[in-house]
Motif scaffolding. Structure first.
Motif, short mmCIF file in Angstrom:
data_model
loop_
_atom_site.label_atom_id
_atom_site.label_comp_id
_atom_site.label_asym_id
_atom_site.label_seq_id
_atom_site.Cartn_x
_atom_site.Cartn_y
_atom_site.Cartn_z
N UNK A 262 -17.69 -72.52 -11.80
CA UNK A 262 -19.09 -72.89 -12.05
C UNK A 262 -19.61 -73.76 -10.90
N UNK A 263 -18.74 -74.64 -10.38
CA UNK A 263 -19.16 -75.51 -9.27
C UNK A 263 -19.45 -74.68 -8.01
N UNK A 264 -18.57 -73.67 -7.77
CA UNK A 264 -18.80 -72.80 -6.61
C UNK A 264 -20.16 -72.12 -6.74
N UNK A 265 -20.44 -71.60 -7.95
CA UNK A 265 -21.71 -70.92 -8.18
C UNK A 265 -22.89 -71.87 -7.95
N UNK A 266 -22.77 -73.08 -8.49
CA UNK A 266 -23.86 -74.05 -8.33
C UNK A 266 -24.07 -74.41 -6.86
N UNK A 267 -22.96 -74.47 -6.13
CA UNK A 267 -23.08 -74.78 -4.70
C UNK A 267 -23.86 -73.68 -3.98
N UNK A 268 -23.57 -72.42 -4.31
CA UNK A 268 -24.33 -71.31 -3.73
C UNK A 268 -25.82 -71.43 -4.06
N UNK A 269 -26.08 -71.68 -5.35
CA UNK A 269 -27.48 -71.77 -5.79
C UNK A 269 -28.19 -72.90 -5.05
N UNK B 75 -32.76 -66.84 -5.73
CA UNK B 75 -32.99 -65.59 -5.00
C UNK B 75 -34.47 -65.28 -4.82
N UNK B 76 -35.33 -65.73 -5.76
CA UNK B 76 -36.76 -65.46 -5.60
C UNK B 76 -37.29 -66.11 -4.32
N UNK B 77 -36.65 -67.19 -3.86
CA UNK B 77 -37.12 -67.84 -2.63
C UNK B 77 -36.66 -67.06 -1.40
N UNK B 78 -35.52 -66.35 -1.53
CA UNK B 78 -35.13 -65.45 -0.43
C UNK B 78 -36.15 -64.33 -0.33
N UNK B 79 -36.47 -63.72 -1.48
CA UNK B 79 -37.36 -62.57 -1.44
C UNK B 79 -38.81 -63.00 -1.15
N UNK C 114 -31.22 -72.38 -2.25
CA UNK C 114 -32.52 -73.03 -2.49
C UNK C 114 -32.87 -73.97 -1.34
N UNK C 115 -31.89 -74.76 -0.91
CA UNK C 115 -32.17 -75.75 0.15
C UNK C 115 -32.61 -75.08 1.44
N UNK C 116 -32.07 -73.89 1.71
CA UNK C 116 -32.43 -73.21 2.96
C UNK C 116 -33.71 -72.40 2.80
N UNK C 117 -33.84 -71.71 1.67
CA UNK C 117 -34.91 -70.73 1.55
C UNK C 117 -36.26 -71.31 1.12
N UNK D 177 -30.69 -69.50 -12.99
CA UNK D 177 -30.78 -70.42 -11.85
C UNK D 177 -30.54 -69.65 -10.55
N UNK D 178 -29.57 -68.74 -10.59
CA UNK D 178 -29.28 -67.91 -9.41
C UNK D 178 -30.48 -67.01 -9.10
N UNK D 179 -31.06 -66.44 -10.16
CA UNK D 179 -32.24 -65.59 -10.00
C UNK D 179 -33.36 -66.37 -9.32
#
Lengths: 335, 274
Positions: B247-254, B166-170, B258-261, B161-163
């Protein structure tokens, strides 16, 4: 003229640095013809194509393709056009067939329809026997053909070809010309850009000469040639003789005598070819002027511009370069 | 004649994205050299860190690692690969842009987002294969998960999910930056410091205070810690943190990335290639 399939009215596109790539351009294209956009690098041809294919929004003016306003419904325009850009936009690692089928699927056809359409188009374009090879094994001309096939798979009403033969060998060029002419058989309208007069001459029913984002002249190839004269005579004389020579020539040829400052040459239409040449040389001889150089040749793009605008595009290096720098792919292609 | 529907529905967009994802996967499978090297590289990375660092730092590891660096390293390196794997999107889109393929796609009657969705999906699938291979090699080298198979599966899911985020950043990077070389430089400039100044390779406690503050609050650490929690249990986390909380912190980052990128990437795509 029947209802035009393309209407362009006062298009303006200004790029960063205040470069006016399109400067109030207007034209109309009749259905079922090949329409050539002729002009030097940076004239605004590619920008016009990019606006008409919905890749770029114009800053002012309006345009419609197949009766649909570009701003009102770009998606509907997209389903009625095909585009083959300056580079063969194909995936090297897919086969020719896969590339064409992919575009068919993206036009919205089912897998079966896309396959069938791809086969039809590939046959038409003479690529069926090599269709299952990866594109990376193709020559430059073959890549262009596959690209053309991909742009045809959606049965477009209007096909846009941006410099379709740039960078390929003369033999492939000729066979591409032939292919493009055959595409007219089913009523497709073709709009193509070119920098070469011979290409426009070979392909186009009507030609729009464009420079600095403006329409310089428009008409059939015959119209255009009449304005230039079928043959062109280049004459060089010494500086001292030039005023006399010009006076003699103005008398010999009615109108159209110009001086190309870049080449320091007098250019005039030689409507009767060799006969004109003898006549002109005879008159110069009687005036005791001996030319330092004489050449009789078919009109080039430079001659067209010289006759139509009184200047050769290359001579306005500064202005030309500024327009070129702003225009899209013509310089975006820094590879 | 054409019977194409003018307005792309969600179903059509999904269908187009699937067609393009397949095209991207086929195109990369037919480059076995690239495929092989891009698969081997993350594994070599893991071996390098395991054997170069491993012996020296076992004493600094929390108890849940069982005194074995491989247990600490594998969740971390999966988080690192999630970022590196996502960089393929930048290169793929940039290739399509310079070769004129994006122009063709943009002139076709399809949703703008389908091209991006097809690209990111294909890259995610490729990354998933490599990530699972990396995990398998880790297990061969002695990695043992200690929080049940479900924890392991949840960890892999989180990494992917993190990957994908990140694909939307790249993706944005690939369309904004003009040349491959510049993309390469940007990826290395951002990803290397970010993965080193994190808990990917080492616990952050030994870093100087200011660096530690950064390391503990950046996304890669958040993901690496969450993976450790899920795969090794709460004992592998810094004191005071829970597996669910991490896990919640990680999901928040993901979710945030996504919401921004996604909108940024779609906007860049609209403007690309001009």
């Amino acid at each position: 003229m029947a209802e035009p399939i393309i209407e362009v009215d006062g298009l303006v596109k200004v790029f960063r640095g205040n470069v006016r790539a399109l400067d109030g351009l207007s034209l109309q294209v009749e259905q079922g013809i090949v329409y050539g956009l002729l002009g030097p690098n940076g004239a605004g041809k590619t920008t016009l194509i990019r606006v008409l294919t919905t890749l770029l929004a114009a800053d002012a003016g309006s345009a419609s393709v197949a009766g649909i306003d570009l701003n009102a419904d770009p998606q509907a325009v997209r389903s009625r056009i095909g585009l083959a850009g300056q580079f063969a936009a194909v995936d090297d690692y897919l086969t020719g067939r896969e590339n064409v089928e992919l575009v068919g699927r993206l036009y919205g056809f089912s897998r079966r329809d896309a396959r069938q359409r791809a086969a039809t188009v590939l046959e038409r374009i003479g690529m069926l026997d090599v269709a299952d090879r990866q594109v990376k094994t193709y020559s430059g001309g073959m890549r262009r053909r596959i690209d053309l096939a991909a742009s045809l798979v959606g049965s477009p009403q209007v096909l846009f070809l941006d410099e379709p033969t740039t960078g390929i060998d003369p033999a492939s060029r000729r066979s591409l010309w032939e292919l493009i002419r055959h595409l007219l058989d089913d009523g497709t309208t073709i709009v193509l850009t070119t920098q070469y007069l011979d290409e426009a001459d070979q392909l186009a029913d009507r030609i729009a000469v464009i420079d600095h984002g403006r329409l310089v002249s428009e008409g059939t190839t015959a119209d255009l040639k009449n304005r230039v004269g079928g043959t062109v005579l280049d004459l060089s004389v010494s500086q001292a003789d030039r005023p006399n020579a010009l006076a003699v020539l103005e008398e010999a040829v009615v109108g159209g005598v110009t001086v190309d400052p870049g080449r320091d040459t007098i250019v005039l239409p030689a409507s009767d070819g060799v006969t004109t040449l003898y006549d002109v040389l005879g008159r110069l001889d009687r005036a005791r002027i001996t030319p330092t150089d004489v050449a009789l040749h078919r009109p080039t793009l430079d001659d067209v511009f010289l006759a139509l605008t009184g200047s050769v595009p290359g001579n306005e290096a500064a202005a030309g370069a500024a327009v070129g720098a702003g225009t899209d792919r013509e310089t975006g292609a820094d590879r | 004649m054409n019977t194409v529907i003018a307005v792309p529905s969600l179903r059509r967009t999904t269908a187009h994205a699937a067609v393009l994802a397949r095209r991207n996967l086929m195109s990369s499978i037919r480059r076995p050299d690239v495929l092989l090297l891009s698969t081997i590289q993350p594994i070599v990375f893991m071996l390098m860190f395991l054997y170069v660092f491993g012996g020296a730092i076992e004493f600094a590891l929390p108890g849940a690692a069982n005194g074995d660096y491989v247990n600490w390293l594998v969740p971390g390196i999966l988080a690192q690969f999630a970022v590196f794997g996502a960089s393929a999107t930048a290169f793929g889109l940039n290739d399509d842009r310079t070769s004129g393929v994006l122009d063709r796609f943009r002139s076709l009657p399809m949703a703008r987002s389908a091209v991006l969705a097809g690209r990111t999906t294909a890259d995610l699938m490729r990354a998933a294969v490599i990530l699972l291979l990396q995990l398998a090699v880790g297990i061969l080298l002695g990695f043992r998960w200690q929080n049940g198979v479900l924890g392991l599966i949840a960890g892999v899911g989180l990494a992917l999910a993190f990957c994908y985020a990140c694909t939307w950043i790249t993706a944005t990077l690939g369309m904004v930056v003009r040349s491959t070389e510049a993309i390469q430089a940007a990826v290395y400039m951002v990803v290397f410091p970010l993965t080193l100044v994190s808990s990917v390779f080492l616990p952050t406690q030994t870093m100087p205070g200011w660096l530690q503050a950064f390391a503990e609050h950046q996304p890669i650490t958040a993901i690496a810690d969450a993976l450790r929690g899920l795969m090794l249990g709460a004992g592998a986390l810094p004191p005071g943190q829970t597996v669910a909380g991490q896990a919640m912190v990680a999901l928040a980052w993901i979710g945030g990335i996504t919401a921004i990128c996604v909108p940024l990437a779609v906007r860049a795509y609209r403007r690309a290639a001009t």
